[in-house]
Write a protein that holds these residues in place. Structure first.
Motif: not given
Length: 383
Positions: A207-234
């Motif tokens: 509940e610390a973040i909104s449902a939209e933000a949770r969806r956004g995190y999953e989308t962020f991973k699914e589309v490939g953003c975490t190929a570069c934006h990873v780790g503690v500092n994103v």
């Protein structure tokens, strides 16, 4: 005879039935094992982004570094401080495309945030500084930024009674040197860690973040953003080409500047042309404009462009909206003693040598005078 035949038929049917039962049981068992394996693998798969933690620091050095960070004493004409280009009010960056330095000169590149910079593997967009202390020394002797020399800056610091006392206490053996000045500033910058609502989410509070933000995190991973934006500092863990899939500079338009060459300016290697340190996305909602050239004011449009030129994907409006909500959840709170108290504000340092603000931009030739009149010049942006 008839009973014997019936017995044989019954035995055959029983055998077939048992065989089918066994096969069904084996299939169910295999299915259960597969589901259990998948569940275990899901549990064991680490998140590409890690929760951030404060850094152990020497608070006496932090307080000294905080004063130096906000004090234009290190600049040649007493008008520019570290906070001029890395304001705590703007996510540790500044709300303009490129920075204004001594004499109103406009720098060639957008200021990266200083917040959480401790977790970057290198400093500056082109990675030319190994760590925060190395980075802290660069702007002082840059003719466009602070425009002085360390011997001159040290002389001014030594003449200030407050600094003389603090350095004597903390650096009794070394005194006031380039190394001790940059060490104190770096210690303050290491203190600027900003835990966010997303870190609470990673710790288990959905509940610390909104449902939209949770969806956004999953989308962020699914589309490939975490190929570069990873780790503690994103981000901040690698170099990447700006325009990996599609030519960013053709899309942007305009002339290619020296700053656009990225790491090539440091190494001279052709493979490093347009290569930049992947920026952290923590507090990104507070650090517009975006990219190394500060060419994009809108975060949603920046996300859309990155999807296009880095991933080769045309993101849908809902995907962009959700990702932006996720990015907004990465904005955190400054630590308690980040801001310089009013009673510690340095006196005016401006000297008679302060240059005419109508100095041309080093890349475009554009005069900076109008910017200063709008209250965005170095003397107006100290913190």
């Amino acid at each position: 005879m008839r009973q014997g035949i019936f017995s044989l038929i019954f035995a055959l049917l029983f055998s077939v039935g048992c065989s089918q039962c066994n096969e069904a049981e084996e299939e169910e068992s295999a299915s259960n094992e597969t589901e259990a394996t998948e569940a275990t693998e899901a549990e064991d798969t680490p998140e590409p982004i890690e929760a951030i933690e404060p850094v152990d620091v020497n608070m006496d050095k932090v307080f000294l570094g905080r004063r130096l960070y906000h004090d234009p004493i290190l600049s040649g004409d007493g008008t520019v401080s570290c906070a001029s280009c890395h304001s705590l009010d703007h996510g540790g960056a500044e709300p303009r495309a490129t920075s204004t330095g001594i004499g109103g000169q406009l720098g060639p590149i957008n200021s990266p945030t200083v917040l959480n910079a401790h977790y970057n593997f290198r400093q500056f967009w082109d990675g030319r500084a190994e760590d925060l202390q190395d980075q802290a020394g660069g702007p002082v002797e840059n003719p466009i930024e602070m425009g002085t020399t360390f011997p001159e800056a040290i002389e001014r610091v030594q003449a200030d009674e407050w600094y003389a006392e603090r350095f004597a206490e903390l650096y009794a053996d070394e005194g006031i040197t380039k190394e001790t000045i940059t060490d104190a500033i770096a210690e303050y910058e290491r203190y600027l860690i900003t835990p966010s609502p997303f870190d609470e989410y990673l710790a288990g509070n959905e509940e610390a973040i909104s449902a939209e933000a949770r969806r956004g995190y999953e989308t962020f991973k699914e589309v490939g953003c975490t190929a570069c934006h990873v780790g503690v500092n994103v981000g901040g863990t690698m170099y990447q080409k700006m325009g990996l899939v599609q030519d960013y500079f053709e899309l942007r338009g305009g002339e290619i500047t020296e700053a656009d060459l990225g790491r090539f300016n440091v190494t001279g290697e052709e493979s490093h042309r347009h290569l930049f340190k992947v920026p952290t996305l923590r507090n990104v909602a507070d650090t517009a404009p975006y990219f190394h050239d500060g060419s994009q004011e809108d975060l949603a449009e920046a996300v859309r462009i990155m999807g296009q030129v880095q991933l080769g994907k045309e993101l849908e409006d809902q995907q962009v909206s959700d990702i932006v909500a996720f990015l907004e959840s990465l904005s955190g709170e400054l630590p308690e003693h980040a801001r310089l108290p009013e009673d510690e504000q340095p006196p005016s340092r401006a000297t008679g040598d302060a240059a005419d603000p109508a100095v041309e931009h080093p890349e475009t030739g554009e005069a900076a005078e109008e910017t200063l009149e709008e209250g965005c010049g170095p003397a107006a942006r100290r913190g």
